[in-house]
Design a protein around this motif. Structure first.
Motif: not given
Length: 316
Positions: A110, A234, A254
């Motif tokens: 992330n 992620y 993100f």
């Protein structure tokens, strides 16, 4: 003679160089910004260590004449002082343009996804030979790895590190909820009822978990949700969201990188923001290469902030 090496310090070498250059105690003392008596004391000590008079009064009565041994020392003395100068300066000079150093930054995917896209072009522009390695953090050993130099920086949250590290806040982050474009829910405001009824994707960095901070926040208001998919990375989140009707609540910075395929919404429940910080060991605080690396990370993340903001560093 070896036993005398410990008695020889740089001030004596500089005194010898000044005397060889000026052949005059008054001028040599002025060059060194010391008194004549202090220089005479250094010359006395040099004579004892080197077992040679080194300089004798000139027959003209003005200045001093070096002995053959003193003249023989002159070339080696010059080289030695140059080497000492390079030795002292080498730890305080870093030239990004000519460096081929490798820097290692520990960050989960992330913060790495947030930092890397803006950092790497900056590094490439200033230091084309420098290489950057992003590695997954071993949170139980972050302090040890930073102290040993196994990693140079850690990007993460304050609860992930020991309290004796230096730190700089990169940004305060908020959560948003994402769904794929064309989701059957539509694009209206996300209600708490819909949030709790729909399936969710959860990122479990430890692997295999189906509950996290969102579930804790829901529990505080007496609600719950269904987490039907758990992934460890992620990077998988946008792919899974695009192929399912799941929702996913992740840091805004993100998810904003995927707005071409995802719609973002404010979560329908109160969620606290959190600080993403840059950490390093205090032994690297004054290292020029490390200062440069930190400045690159800060410029990449704080590109809209003034330089004075970027230069601030603090210990937690």
């Amino acid at each position: 003679m070896r036993q005398n090496i410990g008695e020889l310090d740089i001030s004596l070498l500089l005194a010898l160089e000044a005397l060889l250059r000026d052949a005059n105690v008054t001028h040599a003392a002025a060059r060194l910004n010391i008194t004549q008596s202090a220089l005479s004391g250094r010359l006395t000590k040099l004579r004892q260590i080197l077992n040679d008079p080194l300089f004798i009064p000139a027959s003209s009565g003005r200045g001093m004449t070096p002995t053959p041994h003193a003249l023989a020392l002159k070339p080696d003395l010059h080289r030695l002082l140059e080497q000492l100068t390079r030795f002292i300066q080498s730890s305080h000079v870093f030239d990004p343009a000519s460096s081929d150093r490798i820097f290692r930054i520990a960050a989960s995917d992330n913060p790495a996804a947030i930092v890397a896209p803006d950092l790497l072009p900056l590094v490439r522009a200033e230091a084309p030979g420098v290489r950057i390695a992003f590695v997954l953090p071993d949170k139980g050993r972050i302090g040890e790895q930073l102290e040993r130099g196994d990693i140079d920086l850690f990007v993460g949250a304050v609860e992930d590190v020991p309290p004796d590290l230096m730190a700089r806040t990169l940004f305060d982050e908020a959560f948003v909820t994402a769904q794929r474009k064309g989701h059957p829910r539509g694009t209206g405001p996300l209600t708490l009822e819909a949030f709790c009824e729909l399936d969710h994707l959860l990122i479990s960095t430890a692997g295999g978990g189906f509950s996290g901070i969102i579930d804790a926040a829901l529990a505080e208001i007496g609600r719950g949700r269904r987490v039907s998919v758990s992934v460890q990375s992620y990077a998988l989140a946008p792919l899974v969201l695009n192929s399912t009707d799941c929702l996913c609540t992740l840091p805004r910075r993100f998810l904003e990188r995927f707005t071409d395929s995802l719609d973002l919404f404010e979560p329908p429940l109160p969620l606290e923001t959190f600080a993403m910080k840059l950490f390093w060991h205090q032994r690297m605080g004054s290292d020029p290469a490390h200062i440069w690396l930190r400045s690159m990370v800060l410029k990449a993340v704080l590109k809209n902030k003034p330089i004075a903001d970027i230069s601030h560093e603090a210990q937690r």
